[in-house]
Design a protein around this motif. Structure first.
Motif, PDB file in Angstrom:
ATOM      1  N   GLU A 169      37.942  -3.628 -15.243  1.00 52.35           N
ATOM      2  CA  GLU A 169      37.378  -4.207 -16.464  1.00 52.35           C
ATOM      3  C   GLU A 169      38.289  -3.932 -17.662  1.00 52.35           C
ATOM      4  N   PHE A 170      38.840  -2.717 -17.718  1.00 50.86           N
ATOM      5  CA  PHE A 170      39.746  -2.384 -18.818  1.00 50.86           C
ATOM      6  C   PHE A 170      41.007  -3.249 -18.747  1.00 50.86           C
ATOM      7  N   ASP A 172      41.367  -6.156 -17.394  1.00 44.44           N
ATOM      8  CA  ASP A 172      41.047  -7.543 -17.736  1.00 44.44           C
ATOM      9  C   ASP A 172      40.904  -7.720 -19.249  1.00 44.44           C
ATOM     10  N   ARG A 173      40.266  -6.743 -19.874  1.00 41.90           N
ATOM     11  CA  ARG A 173      40.012  -6.873 -21.321  1.00 41.90           C
ATOM     12  C   ARG A 173      41.300  -6.766 -22.135  1.00 41.90           C
ATOM     13  N   TRP A 174      42.128  -5.761 -21.834  1.00 40.20           N
ATOM     14  CA  TRP A 174      43.269  -5.484 -22.695  1.00 40.20           C
ATOM     15  C   TRP A 174      44.554  -6.169 -22.236  1.00 40.20           C
ATOM     16  N   ALA A 176      44.469  -8.966 -19.954  1.00 41.75           N
ATOM     17  CA  ALA A 176      44.132 -10.269 -19.371  1.00 41.75           C
ATOM     18  C   ALA A 176      44.396 -10.298 -17.875  1.00 41.75           C
ATOM     19  N   ALA A 191      46.185  -1.130 -26.674  1.00 46.62           N
ATOM     20  CA  ALA A 191      45.218  -0.694 -25.658  1.00 46.62           C
ATOM     21  C   ALA A 191      45.018   0.817 -25.737  1.00 46.62           C
ATOM     22  N   GLY A 235      36.482   3.982 -18.338  1.00 45.63           N
ATOM     23  CA  GLY A 235      37.024   2.915 -19.158  1.00 45.63           C
ATOM     24  C   GLY A 235      37.383   3.287 -20.576  1.00 45.63           C
TER      25      GLY A 235
END
Length: 298
Positions: A169-170, A172-174, A176, A191, A235
């Motif tokens: 998840e981390f 993907d968020r920071w 992509a 990040a 995370g």
């Protein structure tokens, strides 16, 4: 050759350990004046000031070798007494270990000795643990220092490999979902990153390889090895984790490897040059475990 007085050396070590002459006097069952007189006499023999008279008192550079000598003599004396009298007192060994090694391979390595050796472990960064050997606070250390401290021996144990890890998840968020060279330096610059403490340079080394100023990303300081890994799993940020802390989570998909670019930390075992059965047993256990757990020495 100088004939050192054992009582004077013990007074010096007690003052250094406990921080005041009053505390040293209570431990040695003498008066503070007697402690002061013994240390002054030792300083006259040494021809140098051995303690800084601050609160707490601290050994000077000239005093550190004599504090270490006092502790070594006490260790050898206790060892000889056990053999001559058949005492059943358990010998003790003090050692400095970095948090990651303590968590991943040192504790399992030393567990079989728990019934025969009283272990006093000091958690210290591998780059700073040699200082504790130098002042005599510990008898051995897992350290990154390849040059032996005076009065000690050194041998390579192996290499601890750290990789940049984060939750999916981390990532993907920071980033992509990008991995490896596809992660843009601009993304790494913002990040969040998890670091052990202000002296932790592992993440900085990796960021510099990626052409990122380590001062730019926001930091979470988590000064405990298990909690550091937990913060990455939760995370808080990405962080450099050794295989022993990351492999299961990576296989289960709870963590992902940002790149295959690892940071290797060579580890060495340094110990007092003197030999005791307990210290030799600790060294042998660490040597065996390191050979089975760490990468071969560089």
């Amino acid at each position: 050759m100088t004939d050192w007085d054992l009582g004077q050396l013990r007074a010096l070590a007690a003052a250094a350990d406990l921080g005041t002459f009053d505390a040293a006097a209570r431990a040695l069952h003498v008066t503070p004046s007697a402690v002061s007189q013994r240390i002054k006499a030792l300083e006259q023999t040494a021809g140098a000031v051995l303690l800084r008279r601050d609160r707490p008192v601290r050994p000077t550079a000239a005093g550190e070798p004599l504090v270490r000598l006092a502790r070594q003599l006490d260790t050898l004396t206790a060892d000889a007494t056990r053999h001559l009298t058949g005492e059943t007192a358990v010998p003790h060994v003090t050692l400095a270990v970095n948090g990651d090694s303590l968590t991943t391979w040192v504790l399992p390595a030393l567990a079989p000795l728990a019934g025969s050796v009283a272990l006093r472990m000091v958690r210290e960064d591998q780059d700073r643990s040699a200082d504790l050997l130098r002042d005599g606070s510990v008898m051995g250390a897992v350290t990154s220092q390849a040059v032996a401290v005076q009065g000690c021996t050194v041998e390579p144990l192996g290499v601890m490999r750290y990789r940049p890890m984060a939750t999916p998840e981390f990532a993907d968020r920071w980033f992509a979902g990008a991995r490896g060279d596809a992660i843009r330096p601009a993304a790494l610059a913002v990040a969040p990153v998890v670091v052990f403490d202000a002296a932790d340079r592992l993440q900085d080394r990796w960021l510099r390889r990626r052409r990122v100023d380590p001062a730019r990303p926001p930091r979470h300081l988590v000064p405990a090895s298990a909690d550091f890994a937990a913060a990455v799993r939760l995370g808080f940020g990405w962080g450099m984790l050794p295989g022993g802390q990351a492999d299961d989570d990576e296989r289960a998909g709870r963590l992902v490897r940002l790149t295959d670019d690892a940071v290797d930390v060579p580890l060495h075992w340094q110990q007092w040059s003197l030999r005791t059965e307990a210290l030799d047993a600790v060294a042998a256990a660490l040597r065996t475990a390191a050979a089975a757990t760490l990468r071969p020495p560089l």
